[in-house]
Design an enzyme around this catalytic site. Structure first.
Site, PDB file in Angstrom:
ATOM      1  CB  SER A  11     -36.954  20.368  57.083  1.00  9.56           C
ATOM      2  OG  SER A  11     -37.404  19.332  57.887  1.00  9.56           O
TER       3      SER A  11
ATOM      4  CB  THR B  26     -36.807  16.936  66.773  1.00 11.91           C
ATOM      5  OG1 THR B  26     -37.596  16.307  65.755  1.00 11.91           O
ATOM      6  CG2 THR B  26     -37.631  17.141  68.016  1.00 11.91           C
TER       7      THR B  26
HETATM    8  N1  LIG Z   1     -40.241  16.346  65.546  1.00 14.29           N
HETATM    9  C1  LIG Z   1     -40.117  17.417  64.780  1.00 14.29           C
HETATM   10  O1  LIG Z   1     -40.147  18.516  65.268  1.00 14.29           O
HETATM   11  C2  LIG Z   1     -39.905  17.169  63.326  1.00 14.29           C
HETATM   12  C3  LIG Z   1     -40.315  18.295  62.426  1.00 14.29           C
HETATM   13  N2  LIG Z   1     -40.218  17.887  61.049  1.00 14.29           N
HETATM   14  C4  LIG Z   1     -39.426  19.512  62.611  1.00 14.29           C
HETATM   15  O2  LIG Z   1     -38.244  19.353  62.703  1.00 14.29           O
HETATM   16  O3  LIG Z   1     -39.906  20.602  62.605  1.00 14.29           O
END
Ligand SMILES: NC(=O)C[C@H](N)C(=O)O
EC number: 3.1.1.47
Length: 589
Positions: free
Chosen positions: A89, A119
């Protein structure tokens, strides 16, 4: 296109953070260091016996053999851990530029690259990287997880192992994203689930590969490498771009506020097949912004399908100056906007044309003929447009014609045609029949914009054509001062022979009172005292002719030799030294 050859494949895994390596601290997940150490303890990720038998370096991990029949075919990999690590993020173009530059730095050492990423913004990252990495000839795969790799029930192990195996065993020259047994084109994906392991989908393009008991690669979908062009990393991405999602009843005043400078481009998410409210005040705001030069790309907020011209509510938006984003995801459209607006030296129309083209497989296109109307305006443009429309089988013809067309475009200062050729995969450093590169042609034509673009792409500034002429000498002969300055700042210099021969030329210019010519030689680094064939210098010739203007000029210039031209151009040396924004704090160790 086939399985990668050779017994040993080396990969670089760039670990940027994300859930895959996260740990729980005070009840919340935060990025965790030391992923390589964890992988070293997992037999599926590291064959310690083989590593010791081969005496592999400390930082190199090696996968067990993928196939029992070929125990020697090993995938070796090194994990580069970023500092700091991010929840994705917090990732921005700055960090993605650094990933691209890391790939560029290590491009020659590794067969492929895996980027371990959170993700939440992975679809943005994959889209941005796909545009930043031009002429990619190696596999780049982004992956991550919904659940940390340390957890008993997790998806991180399968995802990372799959990404390593695919990047290690196949040459898929694209930026891809691997998740839950599917390999997608990176700029076609979007995150669709917060929890399920199948977190991503590629609504408008089937997967490039699926992994089950067998690996199935859809080779007909995989993009082909065109030409031998080297990797070009575009770091100058435009950051003043935005995303605006329309909703029923959105006020025109709100749209006006959003579209204000410094915003240069916006992806507008519209309804259905590219429709929006037809209220005159809203259309007027869009029109005013578009006329001001703001680039507005129309993308549907539907997951699947494309922007069409089926409805009046859609054509009204087009009439207000928006560009169709076809079936691009918003992530891809935003990345493409950032890339196209960041390219130096293009006109607004040129940028819009690039946005309408499929550059990295990010959109499904209508027929090629409809795409580049402005290229049909000139003979050169028609040639480039025809090249663009040649089928895959005609690649040899295209490759043979491209260098001459590139030189012609460079001489004419046609940045759009050159950019189109580059996007087609043409290597802009290739020579035409006379041994001239486009840089020679641009220098001869005095095309400073093209020279800047080619220098940024790392063309050899001191290349010689078949007659031994350099771009600098051609610019001097044409008295193109701006170009001479750019070439000098990028490291161009006259050869010892050219410096020696310059004496006679300087005398000739002095005898004709050609001050512009003398100034061009001086700017290129010539020593104005260099004697001509009869031992006399330009100053002697001017004095003998009683030409006081030339005498005064030579006396004033003669003081310094060498760096005359650099003043206003200092700092531009090569693509590596172009100003990049980036946080020095974020680095790869
Ligand atoms: N599943 C993930 O990796 C989510 C995490 N908040 C990120 O994007 O770093």
């Amino acid at each position: 296109m086939a399985r990668a050859a050779g017994p040993e494949r080396r990969l670089l895994a760039i670990y940027t953070g994300g859930t895959i390596g996260m740990r729980s601290e005070r009840g919340v997940l935060v990025p965790g260091k030391g992923l390589a150490a964890v992988l070293r303890t997992l037999p599926m990720f590291h064959d310690e016996g083989h590593a010791q038998a081969c005496g592999l370096p400390e930082d190199t991990l090696v996968l067990p053999p993928a196939s029992p029949t070929c125990p020697d075919q090993r995938v070796m990999y090194t994990v580069l851990e970023c500092q700091p690590l991010f929840d994705s993020s917090d990732m921005t173009i700055t960090e993605w530029v650094q990933i691209a530059q890391t790939i560029e730095r290590h491009y020659g050492q590794y067969h492929g690259f895996v980027v371990i990423h959170g993700t939440d913004t992975m679809a943005f990252a994959a889209s941005v990287l796909s545009f930043m990495l031009e002429n990619l000839q190696k596999t780049v795969i982004l992956t991550g997880a919904q659940v940390p790799i340390h957890a008993l029930w997790n998806d991180g192990r399968e995802n990372l192992l799959g990404a390593l195996l695919l990047a290690g065993q196949y040459v898929i020259p694209e930026v891809c994203l691997f998740f839950q047994n599917q390999l997608f084109r990176g700029n076609r994906v979007t995150k669709v689930d917060t929890r399920r392991f199948a977190a991503f989908c590629s609504p408008n393009l089937p997967p490039l590969a699926t992994v089950g008991a067998d690996v199935t690669i859809n080779w007909e979908l995989v993009r082909k490498v065109r030409g031998q062009g080297r990797l070009v990393v575009h770091s100058s991405m435009e950051r003043d771009v935005g995303l605006l999602r329309l909703y029923p009843g959105i006020p025109a005043t709100l749209v006006r506020v959003f579209l204000q400078p410094p915003l240069k481009g916006v992806v507008m998410e519209t309804f259905g097949s590219g429709n929006g409210p037809t209220k005159p005040d809203l259309l007027q705001e869009l029109r005013v912004a578009a006329e001001r030069g703001l680039v507005i790309v129309n993308c549907t907020h539907c997951l699947q399908g494309a922007v069409t011209s089926d409805y009046g509510a859609g054509t009204a938006l087009a009439g207000a100056g928006t560009i169709s984003g076809s079936d691009m995801t918003s992530e891809a459209a935003l990345a493409k906007l950032s890339y196209v607006l960041g390219l130096p030296g293009l006109s607004l129309d040129g940028r819009k044309e690039l946005l309408a083209r499929d550059l990295r497989g990010e959109m499904t296109l209508p027929a090629v003929d409809e795409l580049r109307p402005s290229l049909r305006g000139s003979t050169l443009g028609r040639g480039v447009a025809q090249l663009l429309s040649l089928s895959q089988e005609a690649e040899d013809v295209r490759d043979a014609l491209a260098p001459s067309l590139a030189c012609a475009a460079a001489h004419a200062g046609d940045l759009e045609a050159l950019q189109a050729l580059a996007e087609l995969g043409s290597d802009l450093s290739l020579e035409d029949f006379g041994g001239q590169t486009p840089l020679h042609s641009a220098a001869r034509g005095g095309q400073a914009g093209v020279v800047t673009m080619l220098l940024q792409r790392g063309l050899d500034v001191n290349a010689r054509d078949k007659d031994g002429l350099s771009p600098l000498l051609l610019a001097v002969r044409g008295r193109h001062q701006g170009v001479i300055g750019l070439l000098r700042a990028a490291g161009a210099c006259l050869s010892p022979q050219e410096l020696e021969d310059s004496g006679t030329e300087l005398c000739r210019l002095a005898s004709r009172a050609d001050c512009e010519g003398l100034r061009a030689w001086w700017q290129a680094g010539a020593d104005l005292r260099q004697p001509g064939y009869d031992g006399r210098s330009a100053l002697h010739v001017a004095e003998a002719a009683g030409n006081l203007e030339v005498v005064a000029l030579l006396q004033s210039l003669q003081g310094g030799v060498g760096d005359q031209a650099l003043g206003p151009y200092l700092g531009l040396h090569s693509s590596r030294d172009l100003p990049l924004s980036g946080s020095a704090a974020w680095c790869l160790t």
